[in-house]
Every structure is written in structure tokens, then in C-alpha cells.
Design a protein around this motif. Structure first.
Motif, short mmCIF file in Angstrom:
data_model
loop_
_atom_site.label_atom_id
_atom_site.label_comp_id
_atom_site.label_asym_id
_atom_site.label_seq_id
_atom_site.Cartn_x
_atom_site.Cartn_y
_atom_site.Cartn_z
N TRP A 14 0.83 -1.20 0.00
CA TRP A 14 0.00 0.00 0.00
C TRP A 14 0.87 1.25 0.00
O TRP A 14 1.85 1.35 0.72
CB TRP A 14 -0.91 0.03 1.22
CG TRP A 14 -1.71 1.29 1.27
CD1 TRP A 14 -1.49 2.37 2.05
CD2 TRP A 14 -2.85 1.60 0.48
NE1 TRP A 14 -2.41 3.34 1.80
CE2 TRP A 14 -3.26 2.90 0.82
CE3 TRP A 14 -3.54 0.93 -0.52
CZ2 TRP A 14 -4.35 3.52 0.23
CZ3 TRP A 14 -4.63 1.55 -1.10
CH2 TRP A 14 -5.02 2.83 -0.72
N ARG A 15 0.49 2.21 -0.83
CA ARG A 15 1.18 3.51 -0.85
C ARG A 15 0.14 4.61 -0.69
O ARG A 15 -0.84 4.65 -1.42
CB ARG A 15 1.91 3.71 -2.18
CG ARG A 15 3.06 2.78 -2.36
CD ARG A 15 3.81 3.16 -3.61
NE ARG A 15 4.19 1.94 -4.30
CZ ARG A 15 4.42 1.86 -5.58
NH1 ARG A 15 4.30 2.90 -6.35
NH2 ARG A 15 4.77 0.72 -6.12
N ASP A 16 0.37 5.51 0.26
CA ASP A 16 -0.58 6.60 0.50
C ASP A 16 -0.76 7.50 -0.71
O ASP A 16 -1.82 8.06 -0.93
CB ASP A 16 -0.15 7.44 1.71
CG ASP A 16 -0.37 6.70 3.02
OD1 ASP A 16 -1.23 5.80 3.06
OD2 ASP A 16 0.31 7.04 4.00
N GLU A 17 0.28 7.65 -1.53
CA GLU A 17 0.15 8.53 -2.70
C GLU A 17 -0.86 7.99 -3.72
O GLU A 17 -1.31 8.72 -4.60
CB GLU A 17 1.51 8.80 -3.36
CG GLU A 17 2.23 7.58 -3.85
CD GLU A 17 3.19 6.96 -2.84
OE1 GLU A 17 3.94 6.08 -3.25
OE2 GLU A 17 3.17 7.34 -1.67
N LEU A 19 -3.86 7.46 -3.13
CA LEU A 19 -5.09 8.22 -2.91
C LEU A 19 -5.09 9.55 -3.64
O LEU A 19 -6.13 10.18 -3.79
CB LEU A 19 -5.28 8.47 -1.40
CG LEU A 19 -5.52 7.22 -0.57
CD1 LEU A 19 -5.56 7.59 0.91
CD2 LEU A 19 -6.80 6.53 -0.99
#
Length: 73
Positions: A14-17, A19
Motif C-alpha cells: 500500500w502507498r498513500d500517494e 489516494l
């Protein structure tokens, strides 16, 4: 979904970017970001108080109290 919760599934890559992808942003969020490129952060933040949903429509709330539909902007 229930099975994943019961097994305490944890996502791996998972990567926050993710989103921040334009495909996942609302029209209001895209407008908010575009306002920075047109006006800069300081001017946008002086002119715009908020972008919000009301009854299924997205509005821009200006600091002078006026509102505008995002689709109009």
C-alpha cells in the motif's frame, strides 16, 4: 470483506500517494488542486474557505460567504 476482517488481513504494497490519483479524486478536489496552479496557495487560501458536499452536489464556499457549484466553476 468479512473474511478479511476476521483474519485481520493486512494489505502489503500500500502507498498513500495512491489516494492522490486524479481518477480517485472528486471534482471538487481536482478543482481545489487546479486553483493552486492558477492562483497559488496564498491567493487560493484567501479566496476559498472550503469545498463541500450538500445533497449530492459539490460546492465551493468562498471566504466572502458566497457559494458556487463545482461543476459551474
Amino acid at each position: 470483506m468479512i473474511s478479511a476482517l476476521q483474519q485481520q488481513w493486512k494489505p502489503k504494497a500500500w502507498r498513500d500517494e495512491s489516494l492522490e490519483l486524479p481518477l480517485l479524486q472528486s471534482a471538487g478536489q481536482r478543482w481545489w488542486n487546479a486553483a493552486v496552479s492558477q492562483w497559488g496557495y496564498d491567493v487560493r487560501n484567501r479566496l476559498v474557505a472550503d469545498v463541500f458536499y450538500d445533497n449530492g452536489q459539490e460546492f465551493i464556499q468562498f471566504t466572502n460567504g458566497k457559494e458556487m457549484l463545482v461543476e459551474t466553476a
